[in-house]
Design an enzyme around this catalytic site. Structure first.
Site, PDB file in Angstrom:
ATOM      1  N   ARG A 160       0.831  -1.212   0.000  1.00 16.60           N
ATOM      2  CA  ARG A 160       0.000   0.000   0.000  1.00 16.60           C
ATOM      3  C   ARG A 160       0.859   1.252   0.000  1.00 16.60           C
ATOM      4  O   ARG A 160       0.377   2.340   0.306  1.00 16.60           O
ATOM      5  CB  ARG A 160      -0.936   0.013   1.188  1.00 16.60           C
ATOM      6  CG  ARG A 160      -0.221  -0.092   2.516  1.00 16.60           C
ATOM      7  CD  ARG A 160      -1.174   0.272   3.592  1.00 16.60           C
ATOM      8  NE  ARG A 160      -0.658  -0.144   4.872  1.00 16.60           N
ATOM      9  CZ  ARG A 160      -1.300   0.079   5.995  1.00 16.60           C
ATOM     10  NH1 ARG A 160      -2.440   0.711   5.973  1.00 16.60           N
ATOM     11  NH2 ARG A 160      -0.792  -0.333   7.128  1.00 16.60           N
ATOM     12  N   ASP A 207      -6.461  -4.020   0.769  1.00 13.73           N
ATOM     13  CA  ASP A 207      -7.047  -2.993  -0.099  1.00 13.73           C
ATOM     14  C   ASP A 207      -6.092  -1.872  -0.514  1.00 13.73           C
ATOM     15  O   ASP A 207      -6.471  -0.975  -1.260  1.00 13.73           O
ATOM     16  CB  ASP A 207      -8.274  -2.383   0.595  1.00 13.73           C
ATOM     17  CG  ASP A 207      -7.926  -1.760   1.947  1.00 13.73           C
ATOM     18  OD1 ASP A 207      -6.721  -1.702   2.299  1.00 13.73           O
ATOM     19  OD2 ASP A 207      -8.861  -1.333   2.644  1.00 13.73           O
ATOM     20  N   ASP A 244      11.348  -6.703   7.250  1.00 16.05           N
ATOM     21  CA  ASP A 244      10.864  -5.819   6.175  1.00 16.05           C
ATOM     22  C   ASP A 244      10.638  -4.404   6.700  1.00 16.05           C
ATOM     23  O   ASP A 244      10.353  -3.501   5.920  1.00 16.05           O
ATOM     24  CB  ASP A 244       9.570  -6.370   5.551  1.00 16.05           C
ATOM     25  CG  ASP A 244       8.476  -6.602   6.575  1.00 16.05           C
ATOM     26  OD1 ASP A 244       8.739  -7.306   7.568  1.00 16.05           O
ATOM     27  OD2 ASP A 244       7.361  -6.086   6.397  1.00 16.05           O
ATOM     28  N   ASN A 245      10.768  -4.214   8.011  1.00 17.55           N
ATOM     29  CA  ASN A 245      10.606  -2.889   8.597  1.00 17.55           C
ATOM     30  C   ASN A 245      11.932  -2.349   9.135  1.00 17.55           C
ATOM     31  O   ASN A 245      11.951  -1.503  10.034  1.00 17.55           O
ATOM     32  CB  ASN A 245       9.558  -2.918   9.723  1.00 17.55           C
ATOM     33  CG  ASN A 245       8.161  -3.190   9.177  1.00 17.55           C
ATOM     34  OD1 ASN A 245       7.884  -2.972   8.002  1.00 17.55           O
ATOM     35  ND2 ASN A 245       7.269  -3.649  10.036  1.00 17.55           N
TER      36      ASN A 245
HETATM   37  P1  AMP Z   1       3.498  -3.834   7.894  1.00 14.73           P
HETATM   38  O1  AMP Z   1       3.324  -4.802   9.020  1.00 14.73           O
HETATM   39  O2  AMP Z   1       2.625  -2.619   7.960  1.00 14.73           O
HETATM   40  O3  AMP Z   1       4.929  -3.470   7.678  1.00 14.73           O
HETATM   41  O4  AMP Z   1       2.991  -4.584   6.574  1.00 14.73           O
HETATM   42  C1  AMP Z   1       3.445  -5.854   6.181  1.00 14.73           C
HETATM   43  C2  AMP Z   1       3.069  -6.110   4.737  1.00 14.73           C
HETATM   44  O5  AMP Z   1       1.662  -6.030   4.541  1.00 14.73           O
HETATM   45  C3  AMP Z   1       3.680  -5.125   3.727  1.00 14.73           C
HETATM   46  O6  AMP Z   1       3.997  -5.837   2.559  1.00 14.73           O
HETATM   47  C4  AMP Z   1       2.545  -4.155   3.505  1.00 14.73           C
HETATM   48  O7  AMP Z   1       2.669  -3.482   2.287  1.00 14.73           O
HETATM   49  C5  AMP Z   1       1.331  -5.075   3.546  1.00 14.73           C
HETATM   50  N1  AMP Z   1       0.091  -4.359   3.904  1.00 14.73           N
HETATM   51  C6  AMP Z   1      -0.259  -3.894   5.125  1.00 14.73           C
HETATM   52  N2  AMP Z   1      -1.466  -3.290   5.083  1.00 14.73           N
HETATM   53  C7  AMP Z   1      -1.900  -3.372   3.803  1.00 14.73           C
HETATM   54  C8  AMP Z   1      -3.074  -2.921   3.106  1.00 14.73           C
HETATM   55  N3  AMP Z   1      -4.065  -2.275   3.727  1.00 14.73           N
HETATM   56  N4  AMP Z   1      -3.152  -3.173   1.788  1.00 14.73           N
HETATM   57  C9  AMP Z   1      -2.166  -3.825   1.147  1.00 14.73           C
HETATM   58  N5  AMP Z   1      -1.062  -4.277   1.726  1.00 14.73           N
HETATM   59  C10 AMP Z   1      -0.906  -4.055   3.040  1.00 14.73           C
HETATM   60 MG    MG Z   2       6.216  -2.680   6.569  1.00 16.12          MG
END
Ligand code: AMP
Ligand code: MG
Length: 518
Positions: free
Chosen positions: A103, A135, A270-271
């Site tokens: 996203r 989404d 990934d963060n």
């Molecule tokens: P995060 O834990 O926020 O770092 O997200 C982990 C993974 O999930 C990453 O690849 C994000 O891009 C994906 N992701 C999180 N929220 C969404 C969303 N609402 N729509 C699409 N991908 C998402």
């Molecule tokens: Mg992330």
């Protein structure tokens, strides 16, 4: 509004031949071209003057009607070439395969002053090939939190990605905030965040997991050339030094977190930024009543993998995953082991630096490490507010025998009574140690003032601004940003923002605990 772009990332690294958001596995490519999906009513909610200045924008640019359209994803400036990045990662200790920007959509690399590069990235701008089942959108509450905390961390002096703008979309985004089967629409928003690059450990892990050594090589060369130019083109010695510097930067970043009481909450690989920047503000939090075992992330409440006190160890574990991914570029593992050892040394230095500064000493001796650890133990037993306590510690010398500066740091009278005698003893020893130190009273006070912030972005402060913004009043965001621009200064009339957590916030969602729902 004019921004000069130079999209080296697209130019220099291999891309996905297909563009558009169709969900897919993307091999042998660092990016996929995809445009932001327009929203119905983009409107500017907040912006950061300091971040705007970095890319040559001023108040007049931001006030122009096309600003919200561009940074809400409805229009593009000349030179923009939007893309989503491809990467993998370990999530909560398990390899998750391809993740990518699900996203986040990067618009381009803006050229700032003195050749600085700022990748401008919209978070919540719609689906990409990496959106999997989701989404591509973001809700207002999580966007307010990312916008404010990025800038707050910068002003605290902790390495971080930046935030340019917060744009409301005029559209609802459906989320099940408590993961309890009650989804509801919430207001949507888009943050434009900025970093020299958003490459992360996972950007290397994915090609490594696929045996794609060619892409590993190109990513590494690109990163050195544009972001570690003094190391470029030096073969294996340069690669070894580069990895060591990534380790050192990561150590100093985490030390910054520990100094100000920040808990990231989701330290998945990934963060973890390859530049050692704090990245991806999700269910983060700020330590209030001191507790090294605390995590704000409800999704992690069982294992507590990412609790406050273990962040340095987790950073090290993440670096070992990165080292494994880089192994194909090295003939032997020794240089990578040497890089990891540099983490340990950097952490030791950084930790001693924070101990000295927080306690108001010129240098940290071994005995000071013990003094600090004893204090941490007392703060935990006494349920003492970390930020208020350290600020008071820097002020009470001037107040003489008066212990009033400490009074507001306590949450619980019994817990306070339990440590009262030991704390007095500790303060006496601290005082004696200060007198055996080269700093004079004025220098000591200044050292402590600049290490121990008055204002941090306590979750309940962000929540107050969110509550107002959800009612259509974004002034609370702007005011809170303004407070956080000068976290070490006294700001008369703004005592509310420096206060201990109020009782109502103790168990309220968004204040003490947060889910990953965003
Ligand atoms: P995060 O834990 O926020 O770092 O997200 C982990 C993974 O999930 C990453 O690849 C994000 O891009 C994906 N992701 C999180 N929220 C969404 C969303 N609402 N729509 C699409 N991908 C998402
Ligand atoms: Mg992330």
């Amino acid at each position: 509004m004019q921004i000069q772009f130079d999209n080296a990332f697209l130019r220099e690294l291999p891309g996905d031949p297909e563009s558009g958001p169709r969900i897919r596995e993307v091999e042998a490519a660092a990016w996929s071209r995809v445009d932001p999906a327009p929203v119905s009513a983009p409107h500017l909610l907040a912006w950061s003057p300091e971040a705007a200045a970095l890319v040559g924008l001023d108040a007049a640019d931001v006030a122009a009607p096309d600003f919200a359209r561009v940074f809400g994803g409805n229009a593009q400036l000349p030179g923009m070439q939007p893309w989503a990045g491809n990467y993998g990662g370990h999530q909560f200790g398990s390899w998750a395969g391809q993740l990518g920007d699900g996203r986040a959509i990067s618009l381009g690399e803006a050229l700032g002053a003195q050749g600085a590069r700022w990748e401008l990235q919209l978070k919540g701008a719609g689906r990409t090939p990496y959106s999997r089942f989701a989404d591509g959108r973001a809700v207002l509450r999580s966007s307010v939190r990312e916008f404010l905390c990025s800038e707050a961390m910068h002003h605290l002096g902790v390495p971080t990605t930046r935030a340019l703008s917060l744009v409301g979309t005029g559209e609802g985004v459906v989320r099940d905030m408590f993961y309890d089967g009650h989804p509801r629409p919430e207001p949507g928003a888009i943050v434009c965040r900025m970093a020299p690059t958003f490459l992360r450990f996972g950007s290397w892990q994915l090609p490594a997991a696929r045996g794609d050594v060619a892409l590993l090589r190109r990513l590494t060369d690109y990163t050195q050339r544009y972001h570690f130019p003094e190391l470029a083109g030096q073969g294996e010695a340069g690669d070894a030094e580069w990895f060591a510097q990534v380790c050192e930067r990561t150590a100093w970043m985490v030390a910054g977190w520990m100094r100000v009481g920040f808990v990231h909450g989701v330290m998945n690989t990934d963060n973890m930024s390859i530049l050692g920047l704090t990245i991806d503000y999700g269910p983060y939090g700020w330590v209030e009543d001191y507790d090294p075992d605390w995590t704000p992330n409800t999704t992690d409440a069982q294992g507590r993998r990412y609790r406050f006190g273990t962040q340095p160890q987790v950073a090290y574990w993440n670096l070992t995953r990165l080292a494994q991914s880089l192994a194909p570029l090295f003939k032997e593992v020794a240089p990578l082991e040497a890089g990891l050892a540099r983490f340990g040394r950097a952490w030791d230095l950084a930790h001693r630096d924070l101990v000295a500064r927080k306690l108001g000493l010129a240098h940290c001796r071994d005995e000071d490490l013990r003094l600090f650890a004893e204090l941490q133990q007392l703060l935990q037993e006494g349920q003492v507010d970390m930020t208020l306590f350290f600020r008071a510690l820097g002020e009470h010398e001037a107040a003489g025998a008066d212990r009033a500066p400490f009074a507001e740091a306590f949450y619980d009278a019994d817990a306070r009574a339990g440590i009262e005698a030991s704390l007095l003893g500790w303060l006496k020893r601290h005082r004696a140690r200060q007198l055996d130190d080269p700093l004079d009273a004025e220098q000591r006070r200044e050292t402590m003032r600049l290490a121990n912030p008055r204002y941090v972005l306590r979750n309940w402060l962000a929540q107050e601004a969110i509550d107002r913004a959800e009612q259509g009043d974004s002034a609370g965001i702007t005011e809170l940003l303004d407070v956080m621009r000068r976290p070490y200064e006294e700001q008369p009339g703004r005592g509310h923002y420096a206060g201990a957590r109020p009782e109502w916030a103790r168990h309220r969602a968004g204040c003490s605990m947060l889910s990953c729902s965003s």
